[in-house]
Design an enzyme around this catalytic site. Structure first.
Site, mmCIF file in Angstrom:
data_model
loop_
_atom_site.group_PDB
_atom_site.id
_atom_site.type_symbol
_atom_site.label_atom_id
_atom_site.label_comp_id
_atom_site.label_asym_id
_atom_site.label_seq_id
_atom_site.Cartn_x
_atom_site.Cartn_y
_atom_site.Cartn_z
ATOM 1 N N GLU A 137 12.389 5.131 35.263
ATOM 2 C CA GLU A 137 13.003 4.245 34.281
ATOM 3 C C GLU A 137 12.117 4.261 33.048
ATOM 4 O OE1 GLU A 137 14.669 -0.341 33.837
ATOM 5 O OE2 GLU A 137 13.538 0.236 35.621
ATOM 6 N N HIS A 203 18.258 0.639 28.777
ATOM 7 C CA HIS A 203 17.307 0.259 27.727
ATOM 8 C C HIS A 203 17.678 1.012 26.453
ATOM 9 C CE1 HIS A 203 14.640 -2.156 30.235
ATOM 10 N NE2 HIS A 203 14.950 -1.306 31.200
ATOM 11 N N HIS A 224 21.294 -1.243 35.216
ATOM 12 C CA HIS A 224 21.487 -2.707 35.132
ATOM 13 C C HIS A 224 22.399 -3.104 33.964
ATOM 14 C CE1 HIS A 224 18.061 -2.334 32.428
ATOM 15 N NE2 HIS A 224 17.154 -2.366 33.388
ATOM 16 N N ALA A 228 19.530 -5.136 28.615
ATOM 17 C CA ALA A 228 18.845 -4.138 27.787
ATOM 18 C C ALA A 228 19.822 -3.115 27.216
ATOM 19 C CB ALA A 228 17.739 -3.436 28.581
ATOM 20 N N ARG A 235 35.038 -6.254 19.197
ATOM 21 C CA ARG A 235 35.027 -5.259 18.120
ATOM 22 C C ARG A 235 33.918 -4.219 18.299
ATOM 23 N NH1 ARG A 235 35.681 -10.069 14.823
ATOM 24 N NH2 ARG A 235 37.893 -10.336 14.312
ATOM 25 N N ASP A 256 22.080 -11.179 41.015
ATOM 26 C CA ASP A 256 21.282 -12.361 41.352
ATOM 27 C C ASP A 256 21.823 -13.625 40.705
ATOM 28 O OD1 ASP A 256 20.618 -11.651 38.749
ATOM 29 O OD2 ASP A 256 18.489 -12.103 38.968
ATOM 30 N N ASP A 281 16.545 -4.273 41.781
ATOM 31 C CA ASP A 281 15.553 -4.382 40.700
ATOM 32 C C ASP A 281 14.366 -5.222 41.147
ATOM 33 O OD1 ASP A 281 14.602 -3.623 38.197
ATOM 34 O OD2 ASP A 281 15.341 -5.442 37.225
#
Length: 392
Positions: A137, A203, A224, A228, A235, A256, A281
């Site tokens: 990641e 991210h 996820h 991020a 729009r 969670d 995670d």
């Protein structure tokens, strides 16, 4: 041969009638599943009556950062015994395999962690969670969307930067999260996809158009979802809408109730049930108590299963993967879909193309999961042999 009867199998499909189909499961003398066949509507079969409980493979977690105090990017050879203990804990928590996730860190620690994971993979034993290829990641992340990733270790995407990190470990990596809109990311995506490594958008500040371009280039997952990355907006649909519209992009979800509100999690599951992949995670404090813990040089504060940095940045969780299944079901997702999101769909991401009955054949019953529902509450246990008087 002995039989389990009145069994349901989880599925991610939208249609509701499939979730009501009953099956019977034939077990050989060693309790290996040898037959999986449907029962005709209204029929019954001799054997151990499961009462409509679901049978599934164990969980597969594509994003887990550590546990029992170990952070995967910080692994050294001295951590091998503790890592083995963590893998035993994960097995007890119903997880069969993980992609150990290495968040953004320095090149030397990254390569050392990959080497230690390679050693641990060779030491696998029954009763332990398996180590699949690592999930990197980072470090090719959008700085404004880096979340808890340390800024000093981010890098611009390039083939040279990729080789510096993974050369010699290409076969030990299953998944890479990056921001595809960054300059140079296209070449990295192509190189990873050619090696059979799953590339995930995460991210990232990618727009809907940039996301579609990334999917066309070889990106096949979101890391996820909603976190991020840009949210869905009427729009500015963003990556999640682009992935759901395309239909063949896996969508990682942390269920969670904090990373994504329950209503949004349920809406996403209903919008794209065959694409949602539950991930934990989980961070290094997984399996430990709440309170203050160390994460590299930073302090991590754990409360109610959530992990935050001192400045309040949400960093991860300490909840088991299968807790996400239970929460999804309690929020209103159909049990068969919630179960599939943690047990079947992750396998699809890693290349499994068999249907569920084919996957189950040859599996020891004790390595499967039996799920029971009471109202909106789901519970699970390992598949097990019934008492002798229930034998067929």
């Amino acid at each position: 041969m002995r039989w389990l009867s009145n069994v349901r199998l989880p599925q991610a499909k939208r249609c509701s009638h499939g979730g009501q189909q009953r099956w019977r499961i034939g077990l050989d003398a060693d309790d290996l599943i040898s037959v999986v066949e449907p029962l005709a509507a209204g029929s019954s079969a001799a054997g151990d009556d499961w009462g409509g409980d679901w049978l599934s493979p164990a969980g597969v977690d594509l994003q887990i950062n550590g546990g029992l105090g170990l952070a995967f990017p910080e692994l050294t050879p001295a951590d091998l015994p503790q890592l083995e203990t963590l893998l035993e804990l994960l097995w007890r928590d119903g997880v069969e395999a993980i992609c150990p996730t290495l968040v953004t860190c320095g090149v030397a620690p990254l390569r050392q962690a990959l080497a230690v994971l390679e050693q641990a993979r060779a030491l696998h034993q029954p009763g332990r969670c398996q180590l699949r290829g690592a999930h990197l990641e980072g470090p090719f992340l959008e700085p404004t969307r880096r979340g808890a990733h340390p800024a000093q270790h981010l890098a611009a995407p390039s083939l040279a930067a990729l080789a510096e990190r993974i050369e010699g470990f290409e076969d030990d990596i299953d998944l890479v999260t990056l921001a595809p809109e960054l300059e140079g990311a296209g070449a990295v995506i192509t190189a990873l996809a050619e090696r059979g490594i799953v590339v995930s958008l995460g991210h990232s500040a990618a727009t809907e158009v940039q996301s579609h371009d990334a999917f066309a280039a070889g990106v096949s997952m979101l890391t996820h979802a909603f976190n991020a990355m840009p949210d869905m907006h009427r729009r500015a649909p963003g990556p999640v809408a682009a992935a759901a519209l395309r239909g063949d992009i896996a969508i990682g979800l942390i269920a969670d109730g904090v990373h994504v509100e329950p209503t949004m999690a349920v809406l996403l599951q209903r919008l794209a049930p065959e694409q949602v992949v539950l991930v934990s995670d989980a961070l290094a404090p997984y399996g430990l108590g709440e309170g203050q813990h160390r994460w590299d040089e930073r302090l991590l504060i754990v409360a109610d299963g959530s992990c935050r940095l001192q400045d309040g940045t949400l960093a991860g969780v300490t909840l088991p993967l299968l807790e996400g299944v239970r929460r999804l079901a309690s929020w209103g997702v159909r049990p068969e879909q919630a179960i599939a999101a943690a047990t079947i769909t992750p396998r699809r991401v890693l290349g499994e193309d068999r249907n569920l009955p084919q996957m189950l054949v040859g599996t020891p019953l004790v390595e499967t999961l039996r799920w029971s529902a009471s109202g909106d509450a789901l519970s699970w246990q390992r598949g097990s042999r019934p008492t002798p008087d229930r034998y067929d």
